[in-house]
Motif scaffolding. Structure first.
Motif, PDB file in Angstrom:
ATOM      1  N   SER A  24       0.842  -1.192   0.000  1.00  0.00           N
ATOM      2  CA  SER A  24       0.000   0.000   0.000  1.00  0.00           C
ATOM      3  C   SER A  24       0.876   1.239   0.000  1.00  0.00           C
ATOM      4  N   GLY A  25       0.269   2.359  -0.328  1.00  0.00           N
ATOM      5  CA  GLY A  25       1.003   3.611  -0.341  1.00  0.00           C
ATOM      6  C   GLY A  25       1.716   3.885  -1.643  1.00  0.00           C
ATOM      7  N   VAL A  26       1.572   2.981  -2.586  1.00  0.00           N
ATOM      8  CA  VAL A  26       2.238   3.122  -3.872  1.00  0.00           C
ATOM      9  C   VAL A  26       1.483   2.289  -4.891  1.00  0.00           C
ATOM     10  N   THR A  27       1.585   2.680  -6.135  1.00  0.00           N
ATOM     11  CA  THR A  27       0.928   1.906  -7.182  1.00  0.00           C
ATOM     12  C   THR A  27       1.542   0.516  -7.270  1.00  0.00           C
ATOM     13  N   PHE A  28       0.672  -0.482  -7.256  1.00  0.00           N
ATOM     14  CA  PHE A  28       1.150  -1.862  -7.414  1.00  0.00           C
ATOM     15  C   PHE A  28       1.786  -1.961  -8.790  1.00  0.00           C
ATOM     16  N   GLY A  29       3.001  -2.355  -8.821  1.00  0.00           N
ATOM     17  CA  GLY A  29       3.708  -2.378 -10.091  1.00  0.00           C
ATOM     18  C   GLY A  29       4.810  -1.337 -10.153  1.00  0.00           C
ATOM     19  N   ALA A  30       4.833  -0.457  -9.145  1.00  0.00           N
ATOM     20  CA  ALA A  30       5.879   0.558  -9.120  1.00  0.00           C
ATOM     21  C   ALA A  30       7.233  -0.047  -8.762  1.00  0.00           C
ATOM     22  N   TYR A  31       7.195  -1.141  -8.002  1.00  0.00           N
ATOM     23  CA  TYR A  31       8.423  -1.774  -7.543  1.00  0.00           C
ATOM     24  C   TYR A  31       8.393  -3.272  -7.810  1.00  0.00           C
ATOM     25  N   ASP A  32       9.540  -3.788  -8.119  1.00  0.00           N
ATOM     26  CA  ASP A  32       9.683  -5.238  -8.161  1.00  0.00           C
ATOM     27  C   ASP A  32       9.548  -5.775  -6.745  1.00  0.00           C
ATOM     28  N   MET A  33       9.252  -7.058  -6.650  1.00  0.00           N
ATOM     29  CA  MET A  33       9.013  -7.653  -5.340  1.00  0.00           C
ATOM     30  C   MET A  33       9.967  -8.817  -5.095  1.00  0.00           C
ATOM     31  N   GLY A  34      10.327  -8.967  -3.862  1.00  0.00           N
ATOM     32  CA  GLY A  34      11.180 -10.079  -3.496  1.00  0.00           C
ATOM     33  C   GLY A  34      10.700 -10.736  -2.216  1.00  0.00           C
ATOM     34  N   TRP A  35      11.042 -11.992  -2.078  1.00  0.00           N
ATOM     35  CA  TRP A  35      10.829 -12.725  -0.829  1.00  0.00           C
ATOM     36  C   TRP A  35      12.185 -13.187  -0.317  1.00  0.00           C
ATOM     37  N   PHE A  36      12.414 -12.953   0.937  1.00  0.00           N
ATOM     38  CA  PHE A  36      13.636 -13.388   1.592  1.00  0.00           C
ATOM     39  C   PHE A  36      13.243 -14.162   2.848  1.00  0.00           C
ATOM     40  N   ARG A  37      14.191 -14.870   3.394  1.00  0.00           N
ATOM     41  CA  ARG A  37      13.928 -15.562   4.648  1.00  0.00           C
ATOM     42  C   ARG A  37      15.178 -15.552   5.512  1.00  0.00           C
ATOM     43  N   GLN A  38      14.948 -15.672   6.800  1.00  0.00           N
ATOM     44  CA  GLN A  38      16.059 -15.719   7.742  1.00  0.00           C
ATOM     45  C   GLN A  38      15.754 -16.768   8.789  1.00  0.00           C
ATOM     46  N   ILE A  78       0.953  -9.795  -3.551  1.00  0.00           N
ATOM     47  CA  ILE A  78       1.761 -10.820  -4.179  1.00  0.00           C
ATOM     48  C   ILE A  78       1.834 -11.994  -3.216  1.00  0.00           C
ATOM     49  N   TYR A  79       1.844 -13.195  -3.772  1.00  0.00           N
ATOM     50  CA  TYR A  79       1.800 -14.409  -2.969  1.00  0.00           C
ATOM     51  C   TYR A  79       3.049 -15.259  -3.211  1.00  0.00           C
ATOM     52  N   LEU A  80       3.435 -15.966  -2.186  1.00  0.00           N
ATOM     53  CA  LEU A  80       4.473 -16.985  -2.309  1.00  0.00           C
ATOM     54  C   LEU A  80       3.819 -18.310  -1.927  1.00  0.00           C
ATOM     55  N   GLN A  81       3.577 -19.128  -2.927  1.00  0.00           N
ATOM     56  CA  GLN A  81       2.993 -20.440  -2.698  1.00  0.00           C
ATOM     57  C   GLN A  81       4.125 -21.430  -2.453  1.00  0.00           C
ATOM     58  N   MET A  82       4.100 -22.053  -1.283  1.00  0.00           N
ATOM     59  CA  MET A  82       5.165 -22.956  -0.897  1.00  0.00           C
ATOM     60  C   MET A  82       4.609 -24.371  -0.778  1.00  0.00           C
ATOM     61  N   SER A  83       5.225 -25.283  -1.479  1.00  0.00           N
ATOM     62  CA  SER A  83       4.776 -26.673  -1.473  1.00  0.00           C
ATOM     63  C   SER A  83       5.954 -27.577  -1.125  1.00  0.00           C
ATOM     64  N   SER A  84       5.633 -28.812  -0.806  1.00  0.00           N
ATOM     65  CA  SER A  84       6.664 -29.803  -0.463  1.00  0.00           C
ATOM     66  C   SER A  84       7.643 -29.222   0.544  1.00  0.00           C
ATOM     67  N   LEU A  85       7.101 -28.612   1.560  1.00  0.00           N
ATOM     68  CA  LEU A  85       7.944 -27.928   2.535  1.00  0.00           C
ATOM     69  C   LEU A  85       8.823 -28.900   3.293  1.00  0.00           C
ATOM     70  N   LYS A  86      10.009 -28.410   3.624  1.00  0.00           N
ATOM     71  CA  LYS A  86      11.010 -29.192   4.340  1.00  0.00           C
ATOM     72  C   LYS A  86      11.340 -28.490   5.648  1.00  0.00           C
ATOM     73  N   PRO A  87      11.821 -29.217   6.630  1.00  0.00           N
ATOM     74  CA  PRO A  87      12.215 -28.560   7.889  1.00  0.00           C
ATOM     75  C   PRO A  87      13.212 -27.422   7.671  1.00  0.00           C
ATOM     76  N   GLU A  88      14.056 -27.551   6.683  1.00  0.00           N
ATOM     77  CA  GLU A  88      15.046 -26.496   6.419  1.00  0.00           C
ATOM     78  C   GLU A  88      14.434 -25.234   5.819  1.00  0.00           C
ATOM     79  N   ASP A  89      13.152 -25.276   5.503  1.00  0.00           N
ATOM     80  CA  ASP A  89      12.453 -24.063   5.063  1.00  0.00           C
ATOM     81  C   ASP A  89      11.986 -23.220   6.245  1.00  0.00           C
ATOM     82  N   THR A  90      12.159 -23.733   7.437  1.00  0.00           N
ATOM     83  CA  THR A  90      11.759 -22.989   8.631  1.00  0.00           C
ATOM     84  C   THR A  90      12.550 -21.690   8.735  1.00  0.00           C
ATOM     85  N   ALA A  91      11.829 -20.589   8.824  1.00  0.00           N
ATOM     86  CA  ALA A  91      12.463 -19.270   8.869  1.00  0.00           C
ATOM     87  C   ALA A  91      11.381 -18.210   9.020  1.00  0.00           C
ATOM     88  N   VAL A  92      11.826 -17.006   9.280  1.00  0.00           N
ATOM     89  CA  VAL A  92      10.947 -15.843   9.149  1.00  0.00           C
ATOM     90  C   VAL A  92      11.054 -15.379   7.704  1.00  0.00           C
TER      91      VAL A  92
END
Length: 120
Positions: A24-38, A78-92
């Protein structure tokens, strides 16, 4: 620019989750999007990205074939669909807006993070 991430939770190995990131606060499409985890005790790492210029998606090798990105333009989400999850995917998991790359340094706006825990 505000990013609101949601959808995390506890899931068994092999299960699926869908993370959402509403912008929000900006036109959707103004910025590319990324997903990160820690993960605990580890550096923040790139998971997936979406580039508006050619509508391309990119994935880290560790999640390729298991994760997918989709979007709802009407909801500026924007959505991140996660399948076949593994314990090593555990993160924020964090969503971010900026210039597409696999480096966190090119993203200027970040969501608050949502915790994904995958049990074995």
């Amino acid at each position: 620019v505000q990013l609101q991430a949601s959808g995390g939770g506890l899931v068994q190995a092999g299960g699926s989750l869908r993370l959402s990131c509403a912008i929000s606060g900006v036109t959707f499409g103004a910025y590319d999007m990324g997903w990160f985890r820690q993960a605990p005790g580890k550096e923040r790492e790139f998971v997936a990205g979406f580039r508006w210029s050619d509508l391309s998606t990119y994935f880290a090798d560790s999640v390729k074939g298991r994760f997918a990105i989709s979007r709802d333009n009407a909801k500026s989400t924007i959505y991140l669909q996660m399948s076949s999850l593994k314990p090593e995917d555990t993160a924020v998991y964090y969503c971010a807006a900026g210039a597409y790359s696999d480096s966190a340094s090119t993203y200027g706006a970040w969501g608050q993070g949502t915790l994904v825990t995958v049990s074995s």
